[in-house]
Scaffold this active site. Structure first.
Site, PDB file in Angstrom:
ATOM      1  N   LYS A 168     -14.049  18.266  -3.188  1.00 21.84           N
ATOM      2  CA  LYS A 168     -14.159  18.668  -4.668  1.00 21.84           C
ATOM      3  C   LYS A 168     -14.907  17.714  -5.410  1.00 21.84           C
ATOM      4  O   LYS A 168     -15.457  17.844  -6.722  1.00 21.84           O
ATOM      5  CB  LYS A 168     -12.432  18.670  -5.351  1.00 21.84           C
ATOM      6  CG  LYS A 168     -11.731  19.764  -4.785  1.00 21.84           C
ATOM      7  CD  LYS A 168     -10.432  19.620  -5.396  1.00 21.84           C
ATOM      8  CE  LYS A 168      -9.450  19.319  -4.322  1.00 21.84           C
ATOM      9  NZ  LYS A 168      -8.153  19.668  -4.446  1.00 21.84           N
ATOM     10  N   LYS A 198     -11.798   5.648  -1.904  1.00 19.54           N
ATOM     11  CA  LYS A 198     -11.781   6.040  -3.286  1.00 19.54           C
ATOM     12  C   LYS A 198     -11.975   4.821  -4.317  1.00 19.54           C
ATOM     13  O   LYS A 198     -12.345   5.012  -5.349  1.00 19.54           O
ATOM     14  CB  LYS A 198     -10.405   6.750  -3.571  1.00 19.54           C
ATOM     15  CG  LYS A 198     -10.518   8.196  -2.889  1.00 19.54           C
ATOM     16  CD  LYS A 198      -9.393   9.044  -3.719  1.00 19.54           C
ATOM     17  CE  LYS A 198      -9.465  10.534  -3.177  1.00 19.54           C
ATOM     18  NZ  LYS A 198      -8.301  11.286  -3.565  1.00 19.54           N
ATOM     19  N   LYS A 214     -17.268  15.006   4.443  1.00 16.37           N
ATOM     20  CA  LYS A 214     -16.427  16.126   4.198  1.00 16.37           C
ATOM     21  C   LYS A 214     -16.708  17.203   3.137  1.00 16.37           C
ATOM     22  O   LYS A 214     -17.080  16.364   2.226  1.00 16.37           O
ATOM     23  CB  LYS A 214     -15.117  15.982   4.650  1.00 16.37           C
ATOM     24  CG  LYS A 214     -14.450  15.224   3.221  1.00 16.37           C
ATOM     25  CD  LYS A 214     -12.804  15.225   3.516  1.00 16.37           C
ATOM     26  CE  LYS A 214     -12.496  14.586   2.006  1.00 16.37           C
ATOM     27  NZ  LYS A 214     -11.154  13.844   2.096  1.00 16.37           N
TER      28      LYS A 214
END
Ligand code: TYM
Length: 335
Positions: free
Chosen positions: A201, A111, A198
């Site tokens: 969102k 991230k 994956k």
């Protein structure tokens, strides 16, 4: 005693990965144990959020979870920020967790990307807050998707170290080390556009995921466009080796129809994707349409959702505050 805790971030829509990887197990566990589920807004602000969008996201995530089958009479459901114990316990546990442990967390590396220096400190300490979420309730079981495994191992390590450090003087174990529950054929649902990423969102392409708010036509179109290979489906699981996109669609079919991978392939082996995709879209629509309808009926009922959040937070506090009081005694803040 079995006690369940899990959480979901209120950023973006509930998608099929969340539903099949985690939420479905939450719904099932409501009948098996005391269950506590939280919309983790404190975690959401580890990356920039627009306040108005976050406010709506929290409300809609509560509505989506109820639409997916959580029953506020049979579980405790609340937004994390309403129970201050999470943040307070996280501080104490930050003094238990080691820098070396956090440095191993792959999610932070992913991230924060290339701009690690520019990431928030909250993004770095995120897994410690996650441990606090679980340990504040002395939860024993944590139903999650595969991607949360490393964070749960960290939560166990923190629980064990805290018990070792303070258990002897406290006169007993403070926290049961929590166990992950990663179950079902869809613990890692992949992107429809890329079988090696994956479903998420945060993927900029909406084509990559099925949202629980997508209508039947949108679902059919996304499945039709999903990336696949030109081969027909094999009749046995071994034939899926090296075929990430095909594996993902077969896993989805298995999860949605409560069949094993082997059973799905026994039924659909030899079919090309031209035949398999419409069959998959049909079961997906049948499964999601009632959830979407319930979500649409509830999402704008702000006062009903507020009442659920307020009551859930009261019930959560009643469990977590005595645990924090024990922690304060154990570390020496109080007698
Ligand atoms: P979050 O909000 O990313 O996801 C919520 C749940 O959905 C699962 N999930 C998936 N499962 C299968 N395939 C996918 N593609 C997929 N994407 C998401 C996640 O594994 C998760 O179970 N850090 C957590 C939230 C959290 C938490 C906690 C979880 C905060 N505190 C305490 C458990 C216990 C997260 O960001 O989940």
């Amino acid at each position: 005693m079995k006690r369940v805790f899990s959480g979901i971030q209120p950023t973006g829509n509930l998608h099929l990965g969340n539903y099949l990887g985690a939420i479905r197990n939450w719904v099932r566990m409501q009948d098996e144990a005391e269950c506590i589920f939280s919309v983790v807004d404190l975690h959401a602000i580890t990356v920039a959020q627009d306040p108005a969008t976050l406010r709506r996201g929290i409300r809609e995530m509560v509505a989506a979870l109820i639409a997916a089958g959580l029953d506020p009479e049979r579980c405790i459901l609340f937004p994390q920020s309403r129970v201050r114990v999470h943040a307070e316990l996280a501080w104490v546990l930050m003094c238990t967790a080691r820098v070396g442990w956090l440095n191993r967390m792959t999610q932070f590396k992913e991230k924060s990307g290339k701009d690690r220096e520019g990431a928030s400190v909250g993004l770095y300490t995120y897994p410690v807050l996650q441990a606090a979420d679980i340990l504040a309730y002395r939860a024993t079981h944590v139903p999650v998707g595969e991607d949360q495994k490393q964070h749960l191992e960290l939560a166990r390590d923190i629980a064990i170290k805290f018990n070792n450090d303070f258990g002897p003087s406290f006169g007993g174990e403070l926290f049961p080390p929590p166990e992950p529950v990663i179950e079902g054929p869809a613990t890692r649902v992949m992107s429809l556009r890329d079988g090696s990423a994956k479903m998420s969102k945060s993927d900029p392409s909406d084509q990559s995921r099925i949202n629980l708010t997508d209508d039947a036509d949108t679902i059919a179109a996304k499945i039709k466009r999903a990336k696949t290979d030109p081969e027909a489906l094999p009749s046995e699981p071994a034939g899926l080796a090296g075929r990430a996109e095909a594996t993902n669609l077969v896993n989805l079919m298995a999860a949605l129809t409560d069949r094993s991978i082997a059973q799905v392939l026994a039924d659909h082996g030899g079919q090309g994707f031209g035949a398999f995709k419409p069959a998959l879209a049909d079961v997906m629509v049948a499964k999601l349409a009632p959830i979407t309808a319930r979500f649409n009926a509830l999402k704008d009922d702000a006062s009903a959702i507020e009442a659920i959040c307020a009551r859930g937070a009261d019930r959560a506090r009643a469990i977590a505050e005595p645990v924090l009081a024990d922690v304060h005694r154990a570390v020496g803040f109080t007698a």
